[in-house]
Write a protein that holds these residues in place. Sequence first.
Motif, mmCIF file in Angstrom:
data_model
loop_
_atom_site.group_PDB
_atom_site.id
_atom_site.type_symbol
_atom_site.label_atom_id
_atom_site.label_comp_id
_atom_site.label_asym_id
_atom_site.label_seq_id
_atom_site.Cartn_x
_atom_site.Cartn_y
_atom_site.Cartn_z
ATOM 1 N N THR A 93 0.643 -1.194 -0.104
ATOM 2 C CA THR A 93 -0.084 0.053 0.465
ATOM 3 C C THR A 93 1.005 1.365 -0.013
ATOM 4 O OG1 THR A 93 -2.155 1.302 1.201
ATOM 5 C CG2 THR A 93 -0.121 -0.216 2.442
ATOM 6 N N GLY A 94 0.826 2.252 -0.233
ATOM 7 C CA GLY A 94 0.918 3.316 -0.293
ATOM 8 C C GLY A 94 2.738 3.450 -1.566
ATOM 9 N N LEU B 164 -5.389 2.444 7.612
ATOM 10 C CA LEU B 164 -4.513 2.457 8.065
ATOM 11 C C LEU B 164 -4.312 4.188 8.325
ATOM 12 C CD1 LEU B 164 -1.419 2.498 8.446
ATOM 13 C CD2 LEU B 164 -1.020 2.979 5.629
ATOM 14 N N THR B 165 -4.717 4.781 7.851
ATOM 15 C CA THR B 165 -5.033 6.704 7.683
ATOM 16 C C THR B 165 -5.933 6.569 9.109
ATOM 17 O OG1 THR B 165 -4.925 6.401 5.226
ATOM 18 C CG2 THR B 165 -6.046 9.126 6.592
ATOM 19 N N ALA B 166 -6.972 5.785 9.138
ATOM 20 C CA ALA B 166 -7.315 6.329 10.513
ATOM 21 C C ALA B 166 -6.963 5.854 11.565
ATOM 22 C CB ALA B 166 -8.536 4.977 10.458
ATOM 23 N N ALA B 167 -5.974 4.500 11.431
ATOM 24 C CA ALA B 167 -4.896 4.292 12.619
ATOM 25 C C ALA B 167 -4.132 5.480 12.702
ATOM 26 C CB ALA B 167 -4.502 2.739 12.546
ATOM 27 N N LEU B 168 -3.388 5.998 12.150
ATOM 28 C CA LEU B 168 -2.264 6.601 11.828
ATOM 29 C C LEU B 168 -2.557 8.082 12.847
ATOM 30 C CD1 LEU B 168 -1.109 6.496 8.782
ATOM 31 C CD2 LEU B 168 0.403 6.079 10.929
ATOM 32 N N SER B 169 -3.728 8.631 12.676
ATOM 33 C CA SER B 169 -4.751 10.375 12.561
ATOM 34 C C SER B 169 -4.758 9.277 14.434
ATOM 35 C CB SER B 169 -6.631 10.184 11.552
ATOM 36 O OG SER B 169 -6.040 10.053 10.850
ATOM 37 N N LEU B 170 -6.146 8.581 14.884
ATOM 38 C CA LEU B 170 -5.539 8.131 16.710
ATOM 39 C C LEU B 170 -4.419 7.939 17.206
ATOM 40 C CD1 LEU B 170 -7.149 7.684 18.887
ATOM 41 C CD2 LEU B 170 -8.180 5.425 17.767
ATOM 42 N N LEU C 147 -2.549 18.141 12.844
ATOM 43 C CA LEU C 147 -1.472 17.431 12.841
ATOM 44 C C LEU C 147 -1.840 16.349 11.202
ATOM 45 C CD1 LEU C 147 -2.672 15.738 16.334
ATOM 46 C CD2 LEU C 147 -0.306 17.249 16.004
ATOM 47 N N GLY C 148 -0.686 16.580 11.147
ATOM 48 C CA GLY C 148 -0.663 16.183 9.176
ATOM 49 C C GLY C 148 -0.326 14.645 9.244
ATOM 50 N N ILE C 149 -1.343 14.277 8.192
ATOM 51 C CA ILE C 149 -0.902 12.358 8.308
ATOM 52 C C ILE C 149 -0.627 12.314 7.427
ATOM 53 C CG2 ILE C 149 -2.637 10.056 8.349
ATOM 54 C CD1 ILE C 149 -2.085 11.727 11.242
ATOM 55 N N ASP C 150 0.393 11.209 7.021
ATOM 56 C CA ASP C 150 0.382 10.770 5.606
ATOM 57 C C ASP C 150 1.032 9.381 5.961
ATOM 58 O OD1 ASP C 150 2.095 10.415 3.140
ATOM 59 O OD2 ASP C 150 4.051 10.347 4.480
#
Length: 332
Positions: A91-92, A134-140, A270-273
């Motif tokens: 992914t990514g 993945l994005t949801a988990a990184l954000s939390l 907070l930036g999320i990549d």
Amino acid sequence: MTTFKALWVQQNAVSKFFTQEVVERQIDQLPAGEVLVKVHYSSLNYKDALSAKGNKGVTKHYPHTPGIDAAGEVVESATQDWQPGDKVIVTGYNLGMDTPGGFGQYIRVPANWVFSLPEGISLYDAMALGTAGLTAALSLTKLQQMGVMPDSGEVFVTGASGGVGSLSIALLAKLGYTVAACTGKLEQAEYLSQLGATKIIDRETAFEGVDRPLLSEQWAGAIDTVGGDILFNVIKSLKYGGSVASCGLVASPNFQVNVFPFILRGVNWLGIDSVELPLNTKQQMFTKLADEWRIPLLDKIVHEITLEELPHFIESMFKGRLVGRVVVNLMN
């Protein structure tokens, strides 16, 4: 010579419009890379829809096969890290952007793009999560690092009916957070409530007060998937010391801004990549999502389609009509 099916995006020489069709390709047409993967499942993300529509900010070279997510089995490997039959996720990085992606039954990629399918989830589950999970988990994770915990107060999720929004709500609710959901699809209020949202806010309401320097303190934290002026209204509505994880720009990459929320309330943006972050971080997040952060109600969030159905769903996503996640089954 092995052939396989893939979604093929190309520009019509006369109309200049970009078209999508399922074609037969040959494995030797794939680019160089250490690992050849037979893709079982992929997922449809907004970036895929942009690529399929000819967005040169996502994909520079056409014809092309989009698909920024893929889960499947290793067929060949030039390194000792992977063996035929290993179940993996990709992914990514550049997958599905300018490297043929998961909307093909085979991909060939660098070994350092590949990580193992965690125990406890299937290849299908991995793509039900995909970049959105993945994005949801990184954000939390970032919100928690800034001290946003279940007892801190309400957490606000924008773009709530989309993939990242839906998974974020379900994950937050599972972990005991009180969640408010913002959506432009109020007809999906019951769906969002089933995922765990206790308050549903209309998108138009979230736009109110754009011209004001500050708004009333309301949210302990937020996950913003849309960008634009809604993001700035979220920032202006955070409680003292609150944080927003910013991971999307569907509405706009730009918004009005002033420094008041940052210097008067000490809020954090907070930036999320989810694209270029280290491979071991991706592995850690998926392992967590397979275990203590396993998201319930995936069957309510995910819709499974075939490769042949993709063009219709790409159009629906591009026009903002989809709800939840779309998993693409490449096994038929």
